[in-house]
Design a protein around this motif. Structure first.
Motif, PDB file in Angstrom:
ATOM      1  N   TYR A  39       0.949  -1.387  -0.208  1.00  0.00           N
ATOM      2  CA  TYR A  39      -0.170   0.500  -0.175  1.00  0.00           C
ATOM      3  C   TYR A  39       1.083   1.486   0.213  1.00  0.00           C
ATOM      4  O   TYR A  39       1.999   1.312   0.514  1.00  0.00           O
ATOM      5  N   GLY A  40      -0.079   2.163  -0.683  1.00  0.00           N
ATOM      6  CA  GLY A  40       0.985   3.359  -0.515  1.00  0.00           C
ATOM      7  C   GLY A  40       0.841   4.179   0.684  1.00  0.00           C
ATOM      8  O   GLY A  40      -0.661   4.072   1.081  1.00  0.00           O
ATOM      9  N   HIS A  41       1.166   5.500   0.272  1.00  0.00           N
ATOM     10  CA  HIS A  41       0.814   6.680   1.927  1.00  0.00           C
ATOM     11  C   HIS A  41      -0.230   7.593   1.111  1.00  0.00           C
ATOM     12  O   HIS A  41      -0.600   7.608  -0.181  1.00  0.00           O
ATOM     13  N   PRO A  42      -1.372   8.044   1.571  1.00  0.00           N
ATOM     14  CA  PRO A  42      -2.691   8.624   1.002  1.00  0.00           C
ATOM     15  C   PRO A  42      -2.695   9.686   0.335  1.00  0.00           C
ATOM     16  O   PRO A  42      -3.410  10.455  -0.339  1.00  0.00           O
ATOM     17  N   GLU A  43      -1.557  10.556   0.410  1.00  0.00           N
ATOM     18  CA  GLU A  43      -1.045  11.839   0.209  1.00  0.00           C
ATOM     19  C   GLU A  43      -0.891  11.987  -1.030  1.00  0.00           C
ATOM     20  O   GLU A  43      -0.622  12.671  -2.400  1.00  0.00           O
ATOM     21  N   SER A  50       4.195  -2.722   3.364  1.00  0.00           N
ATOM     22  CA  SER A  50       2.587  -4.274   3.071  1.00  0.00           C
ATOM     23  C   SER A  50       2.628  -4.918   4.255  1.00  0.00           C
ATOM     24  O   SER A  50       3.592  -4.350   5.495  1.00  0.00           O
ATOM     25  N   ARG A  51       0.701  -5.891   4.674  1.00  0.00           N
ATOM     26  CA  ARG A  51       0.857  -6.335   4.618  1.00  0.00           C
ATOM     27  C   ARG A  51       1.058  -7.455   4.232  1.00  0.00           C
ATOM     28  O   ARG A  51       0.457  -8.493   3.338  1.00  0.00           O
ATOM     29  N   TRP A  52       1.241  -8.585   5.237  1.00  0.00           N
ATOM     30  CA  TRP A  52       1.340 -10.443   4.908  1.00  0.00           C
ATOM     31  C   TRP A  52      -0.066 -10.988   5.205  1.00  0.00           C
ATOM     32  O   TRP A  52      -1.125 -10.489   6.379  1.00  0.00           O
ATOM     33  N   GLU A  53      -1.014 -11.196   4.159  1.00  0.00           N
ATOM     34  CA  GLU A  53      -2.724 -12.204   4.630  1.00  0.00           C
ATOM     35  C   GLU A  53      -1.856 -13.232   4.892  1.00  0.00           C
ATOM     36  O   GLU A  53      -1.626 -13.978   3.092  1.00  0.00           O
ATOM     37  N   PRO A  54      -1.628 -14.608   5.500  1.00  0.00           N
ATOM     38  CA  PRO A  54      -2.082 -15.787   5.475  1.00  0.00           C
ATOM     39  C   PRO A  54      -2.914 -16.663   4.492  1.00  0.00           C
ATOM     40  O   PRO A  54      -3.771 -15.853   5.027  1.00  0.00           O
ATOM     41  N   CYS A  55      -2.898 -17.821   4.603  1.00  0.00           N
ATOM     42  CA  CYS A  55      -3.510 -18.364   3.303  1.00  0.00           C
ATOM     43  C   CYS A  55      -3.775 -18.965   3.919  1.00  0.00           C
ATOM     44  O   CYS A  55      -3.889 -19.547   5.511  1.00  0.00           O
ATOM     45  N   HIS A  56      -5.031 -19.840   3.717  1.00  0.00           N
ATOM     46  CA  HIS A  56      -5.533 -20.990   4.610  1.00  0.00           C
ATOM     47  C   HIS A  56      -5.608 -22.416   4.136  1.00  0.00           C
ATOM     48  O   HIS A  56      -5.845 -22.888   4.835  1.00  0.00           O
TER      49      HIS A  56
END
Length: 93
Positions: A39-43, A50-56
């Motif tokens: 993700y980037g800075h909103p302004e 970055s954010r890590w979302e583990p898989c099922h």
């Protein structure tokens, strides 16, 4: 179905552990074990992390200790110097 792998863990104590691995043919993560969301800075819109979302398809906390490993002797920990193979002045041929 479990897909097991042997690894060396260093925390809280050195040990050989048996861990589960992601499913190699998972359609959601392609066998990586999760999805990274950058993700980037909103302004400014520049990269902000970055954010890590583990898989099922796997459980990264599933692990079993097989064999505790002894700590290296103190004299070996003190005198160990990192070896950098690219630090040589010799040509590669």
């Amino acid at each position: 179905m479990l897909r097991l792998r042997i690894q060396v863990a260093t925390w809280p104590r050195r040990a050989l552990i048996l861990t589960d691995t992601p499913h190699p043919e998972c359609p959601d993560c392609d066998g990586v074990g999760g999805i990274e969301h950058e993700y980037g800075h909103p302004e400014t819109g520049e990269y902000d992390g970055s954010r890590w979302e583990p898989c099922h398809c796997w459980n990264e906390t599933r692990r079993w200790t097989l064999l505790p490993l002894p700590a290296p002797p103190r004299w070996l920990r003190r005198h160990r110097t990192p070896v950098d193979p690219w630090a040589s002045n010799e040509p590669p041929f």
